[in-house]
Design an enzyme around this catalytic site. Structure first.
Site, PDB file in Angstrom:
ATOM      1  N   CYS A   2       0.833  -1.201   0.000  1.00  0.00           N
ATOM      2  CA  CYS A   2       0.000   0.000   0.000  1.00  0.00           C
ATOM      3  C   CYS A   2       0.871   1.254   0.000  1.00  0.00           C
ATOM      4  O   CYS A   2       1.952   1.271   0.571  1.00  0.00           O
ATOM      5  CB  CYS A   2      -0.857   0.025   1.242  1.00  0.00           C
ATOM      6  SG  CYS A   2      -1.857  -1.443   1.413  1.00  0.00           S
ATOM      7  N   ARG A  27       4.873   0.287  -6.193  1.00  0.00           N
ATOM      8  CA  ARG A  27       4.848  -0.595  -5.019  1.00  0.00           C
ATOM      9  C   ARG A  27       3.888  -1.767  -5.211  1.00  0.00           C
ATOM     10  O   ARG A  27       3.922  -2.714  -4.433  1.00  0.00           O
ATOM     11  CB  ARG A  27       4.438   0.208  -3.779  1.00  0.00           C
ATOM     12  CG  ARG A  27       5.426   1.288  -3.428  1.00  0.00           C
ATOM     13  CD  ARG A  27       4.807   2.282  -2.481  1.00  0.00           C
ATOM     14  NE  ARG A  27       4.683   1.780  -1.133  1.00  0.00           N
ATOM     15  CZ  ARG A  27       5.580   1.969  -0.174  1.00  0.00           C
ATOM     16  NH1 ARG A  27       6.671   2.646  -0.437  1.00  0.00           N
ATOM     17  NH2 ARG A  27       5.403   1.501   1.027  1.00  0.00           N
ATOM     18  N   TRP A  74      -2.905  -2.602  -1.591  1.00  0.00           N
ATOM     19  CA  TRP A  74      -2.522  -3.968  -1.960  1.00  0.00           C
ATOM     20  C   TRP A  74      -3.222  -4.856  -0.930  1.00  0.00           C
ATOM     21  O   TRP A  74      -2.911  -4.802   0.264  1.00  0.00           O
ATOM     22  CB  TRP A  74      -1.011  -4.115  -1.880  1.00  0.00           C
ATOM     23  CG  TRP A  74      -0.496  -5.422  -2.367  1.00  0.00           C
ATOM     24  CD1 TRP A  74      -0.365  -5.829  -3.659  1.00  0.00           C
ATOM     25  CD2 TRP A  74      -0.025  -6.504  -1.563  1.00  0.00           C
ATOM     26  NE1 TRP A  74       0.166  -7.093  -3.703  1.00  0.00           N
ATOM     27  CE2 TRP A  74       0.376  -7.528  -2.439  1.00  0.00           C
ATOM     28  CE3 TRP A  74       0.092  -6.716  -0.183  1.00  0.00           C
ATOM     29  CZ2 TRP A  74       0.891  -8.744  -1.986  1.00  0.00           C
ATOM     30  CZ3 TRP A  74       0.603  -7.925   0.270  1.00  0.00           C
ATOM     31  CH2 TRP A  74       1.003  -8.918  -0.625  1.00  0.00           C
ATOM     32  N   ASN A  98      -1.274   1.628   5.753  1.00  0.00           N
ATOM     33  CA  ASN A  98      -0.395   0.616   5.173  1.00  0.00           C
ATOM     34  C   ASN A  98       0.005  -0.302   6.325  1.00  0.00           C
ATOM     35  O   ASN A  98       0.391   0.181   7.379  1.00  0.00           O
ATOM     36  CB  ASN A  98       0.835   1.304   4.559  1.00  0.00           C
ATOM     37  CG  ASN A  98       1.884   0.320   4.079  1.00  0.00           C
ATOM     38  OD1 ASN A  98       1.591  -0.865   3.921  1.00  0.00           O
ATOM     39  ND2 ASN A  98       3.085   0.805   3.857  1.00  0.00           N
ATOM     40  N   GLY A  99      -0.114  -1.618   6.128  1.00  0.00           N
ATOM     41  CA  GLY A  99       0.286  -2.542   7.198  1.00  0.00           C
ATOM     42  C   GLY A  99      -0.864  -3.453   7.585  1.00  0.00           C
ATOM     43  O   GLY A  99      -1.864  -3.555   6.868  1.00  0.00           O
ATOM     44  N   GLU A 479      16.927 -17.806  -9.006  1.00  0.00           N
ATOM     45  CA  GLU A 479      16.565 -16.435  -9.357  1.00  0.00           C
ATOM     46  C   GLU A 479      15.905 -16.393 -10.750  1.00  0.00           C
ATOM     47  O   GLU A 479      14.908 -15.699 -10.952  1.00  0.00           O
ATOM     48  CB  GLU A 479      17.822 -15.545  -9.305  1.00  0.00           C
ATOM     49  CG  GLU A 479      17.682 -14.174  -9.919  1.00  0.00           C
ATOM     50  CD  GLU A 479      16.636 -13.271  -9.279  1.00  0.00           C
ATOM     51  OE1 GLU A 479      16.009 -13.661  -8.274  1.00  0.00           O
ATOM     52  OE2 GLU A 479      16.414 -12.181  -9.827  1.00  0.00           O
ATOM     53  N   LYS A 483      12.139 -15.038 -11.354  1.00  0.00           N
ATOM     54  CA  LYS A 483      11.874 -13.954 -12.302  1.00  0.00           C
ATOM     55  C   LYS A 483      10.825 -14.405 -13.302  1.00  0.00           C
ATOM     56  O   LYS A 483       9.903 -13.691 -13.615  1.00  0.00           O
ATOM     57  CB  LYS A 483      13.187 -13.606 -13.014  1.00  0.00           C
ATOM     58  CG  LYS A 483      13.457 -12.190 -13.317  1.00  0.00           C
ATOM     59  CD  LYS A 483      14.024 -11.337 -12.225  1.00  0.00           C
ATOM     60  CE  LYS A 483      13.333 -11.386 -10.922  1.00  0.00           C
ATOM     61  NZ  LYS A 483      14.027 -10.749  -9.844  1.00  0.00           N
ATOM     62  N   GLU A 486       7.219 -14.904 -11.695  1.00  0.00           N
ATOM     63  CA  GLU A 486       6.518 -13.748 -11.135  1.00  0.00           C
ATOM     64  C   GLU A 486       5.957 -12.813 -12.197  1.00  0.00           C
ATOM     65  O   GLU A 486       4.963 -12.153 -11.956  1.00  0.00           O
ATOM     66  CB  GLU A 486       7.379 -12.977 -10.135  1.00  0.00           C
ATOM     67  CG  GLU A 486       8.547 -12.234 -10.717  1.00  0.00           C
ATOM     68  CD  GLU A 486       9.360 -11.512  -9.648  1.00  0.00           C
ATOM     69  OE1 GLU A 486       8.793 -11.055  -8.652  1.00  0.00           O
ATOM     70  OE2 GLU A 486      10.586 -11.403  -9.831  1.00  0.00           O
ATOM     71  N   HIS A 502      17.098 -36.886  -7.678  1.00  0.00           N
ATOM     72  CA  HIS A 502      16.529 -37.277  -6.384  1.00  0.00           C
ATOM     73  C   HIS A 502      15.047 -36.938  -6.312  1.00  0.00           C
ATOM     74  O   HIS A 502      14.485 -36.843  -5.231  1.00  0.00           O
ATOM     75  CB  HIS A 502      17.313 -36.612  -5.253  1.00  0.00           C
ATOM     76  CG  HIS A 502      18.759 -36.989  -5.271  1.00  0.00           C
ATOM     77  ND1 HIS A 502      19.196 -38.239  -4.916  1.00  0.00           N
ATOM     78  CD2 HIS A 502      19.850 -36.306  -5.678  1.00  0.00           C
ATOM     79  CE1 HIS A 502      20.507 -38.303  -5.071  1.00  0.00           C
ATOM     80  NE2 HIS A 502      20.924 -37.130  -5.544  1.00  0.00           N
ATOM     81  N   LYS A 602       6.031  -4.107  -4.596  1.00  0.00           N
ATOM     82  CA  LYS A 602       7.458  -3.816  -4.692  1.00  0.00           C
ATOM     83  C   LYS A 602       8.119  -3.831  -3.321  1.00  0.00           C
ATOM     84  O   LYS A 602       9.232  -4.292  -3.158  1.00  0.00           O
ATOM     85  CB  LYS A 602       7.647  -2.448  -5.360  1.00  0.00           C
ATOM     86  CG  LYS A 602       9.100  -2.061  -5.573  1.00  0.00           C
ATOM     87  CD  LYS A 602       9.761  -2.974  -6.583  1.00  0.00           C
ATOM     88  CE  LYS A 602      11.241  -2.700  -6.778  1.00  0.00           C
ATOM     89  NZ  LYS A 602      11.925  -3.853  -7.383  1.00  0.00           N
TER      90      LYS A 602
HETATM   91  C1  F6R Z   1      11.570 -10.508  -6.992  1.00  0.00           C
HETATM   92  C2  F6R Z   1      11.602  -9.464  -5.996  1.00  0.00           C
HETATM   93  C3  F6R Z   1      11.377  -9.837  -4.577  1.00  0.00           C
HETATM   94  C4  F6R Z   1      12.243  -8.992  -3.649  1.00  0.00           C
HETATM   95  C5  F6R Z   1      11.876  -9.267  -2.193  1.00  0.00           C
HETATM   96  C6  F6R Z   1      12.759  -8.499  -1.224  1.00  0.00           C
HETATM   97  O1  F6R Z   1      11.855 -10.020  -8.269  1.00  0.00           O
HETATM   98  O2  F6R Z   1      11.796  -8.316  -6.302  1.00  0.00           O
HETATM   99  O3  F6R Z   1      11.579 -11.195  -4.364  1.00  0.00           O
HETATM  100  O4  F6R Z   1      13.581  -9.285  -3.895  1.00  0.00           O
HETATM  101  O5  F6R Z   1      10.545  -8.926  -1.977  1.00  0.00           O
HETATM  102  O6  F6R Z   1      12.615  -7.129  -1.391  1.00  0.00           O
HETATM  103  P1  F6R Z   1      13.698  -6.130  -0.831  1.00  0.00           P
HETATM  104  O7  F6R Z   1      14.953  -6.375  -1.572  1.00  0.00           O
HETATM  105  O8  F6R Z   1      13.120  -4.764  -1.098  1.00  0.00           O
HETATM  106  O9  F6R Z   1      13.844  -6.415   0.626  1.00  0.00           O
END
Ligand code: F6R
Length: 607
Positions: A2, A27, A74, A98-99, A479, A483, A486, A502, A602
């Protein structure tokens, strides 16, 4: 997560609130709304979905108020519908939040016992009612808010306005970030400085537990103990950083292409190319005296931590434990007083990483934070900050922050190895020289984009994809899969190549593409033999390797993507590029919302 904004200004605020909310879109959100005071009465406009829906509704309203609050939501409690969108209103109170209020069920029951039935499914509306009840009982707005804050458990940031009070806005934070903006004869609140960037570069960051009372003339802050405190006004860079797509179709594309630059900036902070040395100033511990260390982070930042572990253990022979922050404190890891914990976070606001940091500090550890936002809560609460210089990362899927985190981890590993006498001057200079090549090699890796886009279109037809890597490329496989899933919404998993037989090999058939990350390094042959195992079972293999690897084994694969040959030390940074581009182009091909993928935020400021 949020986003909050509030403006107590001199001109009509409705469209200015939307402008600020636009800055918070990065965000992640699924509804938005504003509330203003027209003739002293609360007027509220909300809409599910994107900001354009809110703007559409606002175009039918005639709002001239100079005080208002706005929100991008959000969903946590209650679905992403208009009736759950913020602001929430109860009687004379309008609030954005927010929260998460953890004890909201109890509080809701308490309201119901008083004959009040909330109309939304949110925890936020409960807070609005509780404050309004206090007003009904004769309290003033400040008193009412202070009393209700005492009743709340959980993490939050609020902005609140009151019918009949045209020159008062109250903000409060516990756990979630909130900043005060200082304008000319006006005051503002925002989740971050980026939200307020169009209006001011003078920002006061609230500390955890703070409550702030704003009028057009100034502000007053009470700390957790409700003592008056002065917090500094800072000039923030966020205001001057234009957050636009710079001609790219998506922020993610722009951010992928910024990597040669931002990797260069980050290296410039830690590497002395002339001397061939690494310098990490301000570390709170003697690296030579460490006997172990921990790293905690979430998501992509966690994978950066895992790569860091390989580097630190291999180069410096220092044992490193890496944990997912959301699990870390619940396993109650025993940590020695005076030891070192590293946390990694792009936003510096991730609730779980912050909780891990606080756990480490409570155990008497020194905490160093690898963060991209220097004013963030994690940066402020750490003993030392190892900044990444990625610039604002707006695309929800982290790209440039990840490679900059890798740069910091590589520099840190060299510094630890050096301090522990595991490498000499010559080796240090050699590693620094290898890192120095990165911006150029990343440019070369990006030159393969067209070819990678073609491969991505093939992958976009799959239902499941496996990513394989061995050694330091195992975190890269995870990773890559993160990517991909998501932003394309296609299921993808990363496995250690040797682990496949395994269990996961049972998934393999001709419909499951397997992306193998394998530079021509000491582990290449072993990874290739795992690749042969899946080829034998009909899998379509996409091999990501260098020219030498491609020459040896490229012929057997469905597709081969080449990456410039480089010192194996820096390979993880380079191999991040094709995995990012594969995910990006598959998502573009599928037409998903690349920068704001569904359900994601974000900055994850709730646990
Ligand atoms: C994936 C992504 C998330 C962040 C995670 C941590 O592409 O962006 O997995 O890496 O939410 O966020 P930060 O780095 O802001 O603590």
């Amino acid at each position: 997560m949020c986003g909050i904004v509030g403006i107590l200004g001199r001109e009509p605020v409705a469209l200015r609130l939307v402008e600020a909310l636009r800055r918070l879109e990065y965000r992640g959100y699924d509804s938005a709304g504003i509330a203003v005071l027209e003739g002293g009465e609360i007027r509220r406009v909300r809409a599910a979905g994107k900001l354009r829906n809110l703007v559409e509704k606002l175009s039918r309203e005639d709002l001239s108020s100079t005080i208002g609050i706005g929100h991008t939501r959000w969903a946590t409690h209650g679905g992403p519908s208009e009736h759950n969108a913020h602001p929430h209103v109860a009687g004379r109170v309008a609030i954005v939040h927010n929260g998460i209020i953890e004890n909201y069920k109890e509080l809701r029951a308490h309201l119901q016992a008083r004959g009040i039935t909330p109309v939304s499914d949110t925890d936020t509306e409960i807070v609005a009612h509780l404050i309004d009840l206090k007003l009904e009982e004769g309290a003033g707005p400040k008193e009412a808010v202070l009393a209700v804050l005492e009743e709340l458990r959980g993490a939050f940031a609020f902005a609140i306005i009151f019918a009949g009070h045209d020159n008062l806005m109250i903000g409060a934070r516990r756990g979630s970030p909130l900043a005060v903006g200082h304008g000319e004869g006006e005051m503002m609140l925002g989740s971050d400085a980026i939200a307020l960037a169009p209006f001011t570069s003078r920002i006061t960051y609230l500390e955890d537990g703070d409550v702030v009372f704003l009028t057009r003339e100034g502000f007053e802050i009470l700390d957790e103990e409700r003592r008056h405190v002065i917090r500094p006004v800072q000039f923030t860079q966020a205001a001057s950083l234009l957050v636009d797509k710079g001609g790219y179709r998506h922020f993610m594309a722009k951010e992928i292409h910024e990597q040669p630059d931002v990797i260069g900036h980050t290296m410039a902070e830690y590497l002395d190319f002339g001397e061939g040395r690494v310098r990490i100033p301000g570390l709170p511990v003697d690296l030579a005296a460490l006997d172990r260390m921990t790293i905690t982070a979430c998501g992509t930042a966690f994978y950066a931590g895992l790569v860091g572990k390989y580097w630190i253990e291999q180069l410096a022979r220092l044992p490193v434990e890496v944990d997912i922050a959301s699990e870390f404190r619940y396993r109650e890891a025993p940590l020695a007083e005076g030891g070192l914990s590293l946390v990694i976070s792009q936003s510096g606001e991730t609730a779980d990483t912050l909780a891990a940091l606080r756990y480490c500090k409570a155990c008497g550890q020194k905490v160093a934070a690898v963060v991209n936002v220097p004013e963030s809560t994690i940066a402020r609460e750490s003993d030392a900050v190892l900044r990444t210089f990625a610039g604002p990362e707006i695309g929800v899927a982290s790209t440039k922050a990840f490679t900059c985190q890798l740069v910091v981890m590589a520099a840190f590993a060299i510094a630890v190895a050096r301090a522990r006498g595991r490498i000499d001057d010559e080796r240090e200079a050699e590693l620094v020289r290898a890192m120095q090549q990165l911006p150029r090699l990343v440019v070369q890796a990006l030159e393969h984009e067209e070819r990678i886009a073609e491969v991505a279109q093939e992958l976009a037809h799959a239902q499941d994809i496996l990513y394989l890597g061995r050694g330091i490329n195992f975190p890269l496989a995870m990773e890559g899969a993160l990517k991909f899933k998501e932003i394309s919404y296609i299921h993808a998993e990363g496995y250690a190549a040797g682990e496949l037989k395994h269990g996961p090999i049972a998934l393999i058939d001709e419909t499951v593409p397997v992306v193998v990350i394998a530079p021509r390094d000491a582990l290449f042959e072993k990874t290739v033999s795992n690749m042969e195992e899946v080829l034998a079972r009909g899998a379509k293999v996409v091999l990501i390797t260098d020219e030498a690897g491609a020459a040896e084994h490229g012929a057997k694969t469905f597709q081969t993507i080449t990456v410039p040959a480089a010192d194996p030390f820096i390979a993880p940074v380079l191999y991040a590029i094709p995995v990012q581009l594969l995910a990006y182009h598959a998502a573009v091909f599928l037409g998903t919302d690349v920068d704001q993928p569904r359900n994601l935020a974000k900055s994850v400021t709730v646990e």
